[in-house]
Design an enzyme around this catalytic site. Sequence first.
Site, PDB file in Angstrom:
ATOM      1  CG  PHE A  41       6.679 -13.439  -3.592  1.00 33.38           C
ATOM      2  CD1 PHE A  41       6.070 -12.200  -3.502  1.00 33.38           C
ATOM      3  CD2 PHE A  41       7.653 -13.770  -2.660  1.00 33.38           C
ATOM      4  CE1 PHE A  41       6.416 -11.303  -2.500  1.00 33.38           C
ATOM      5  CE2 PHE A  41       8.013 -12.883  -1.654  1.00 33.38           C
ATOM      6  CZ  PHE A  41       7.390 -11.652  -1.575  1.00 33.38           C
ATOM      7  CD  GLU A  42       4.535 -21.093  -8.659  1.00 37.75           C
ATOM      8  OE1 GLU A  42       4.282 -21.735  -9.696  1.00 37.75           O
ATOM      9  OE2 GLU A  42       4.949 -21.613  -7.612  1.00 37.75           O
TER      10      GLU A  42
ATOM     11  CB  CYS B 118       2.332  -1.185 -11.257  1.00 40.34           C
ATOM     12  SG  CYS B 118       1.272  -1.130 -12.709  1.00 40.34           S
TER      13      CYS B 118
ATOM     14  CB  CYS C 155       5.666 -17.951   7.420  1.00 38.43           C
ATOM     15  SG  CYS C 155       4.676 -16.728   6.525  1.00 38.43           S
TER      16      CYS C 155
END
Length: 245
Positions: free
Chosen positions: A32-33, A74, A88
């Site tokens: 995610f980073e 958003c 994973c």
Amino acid sequence: VRVDALVEDINADGIETLVQTTDLVVDATDNFETRYLLNDVCVKYQRPWIYSGVIASYGVTMNILPGDTACLRCVFPEMPLPGTTPTCDTAGVLNGIVGAISGIAATEALKILLKSANISRDLVTLDLWENAFDRIELPRQPDCPACGQHQYDYLDTLIGTNSTSLCGRNAVQVRANTGKNKMRLDFPLLAERLRPLGKVSYNEFLLHGHIEGYELTVFPDARAIIKGTDNEQVARSVYARYIGM
């Protein structure tokens, strides 16, 4: 077709140079980073990008067209905290979902480059095991930190991870910076996810594990010492794979 391969550590220091002259960014990352960093830089320079991710039998993809569609923040205003989502390496990935999501994203990439009228503006989700397919319309959020208020927290390195090689110990300390989100890892949950991969134990002060040749010592504030390498990039990759970021 000409392919220019670059061996780069994608971080806030160098990503702007890579993206400024790019027509389209296609997400094939595993944490995610990096995705939130991509979102910041693409919104800043008005570059379209395609977010994609898979885990187990589930996949998701979404075209992000700055100024037109919702951006990643958003939809997900804050990056998931370390240890709160499967990775994973802990949940596995069904090979079929990789092909399915890759096919959708690659086709959308062609549409964007060709300026097709059929570009998807929805979040597309797919679960091959459950035979589920869905498209979700997501409007832009005026108060979105990135595309609404133009605050690029991840690009400005206020949030993310940093690492430091520990001299003489063949180990690297990796620290997750979660901004104002002060938190403590859920050690029982993290240990349950990691046990199928190796020997794991924990107490109230730390979690300790031996996984695929690495020794992990994880602290409640999401700081970790990865022993078995002195390469910071490798250590950050191990952190992303087993703890999540």
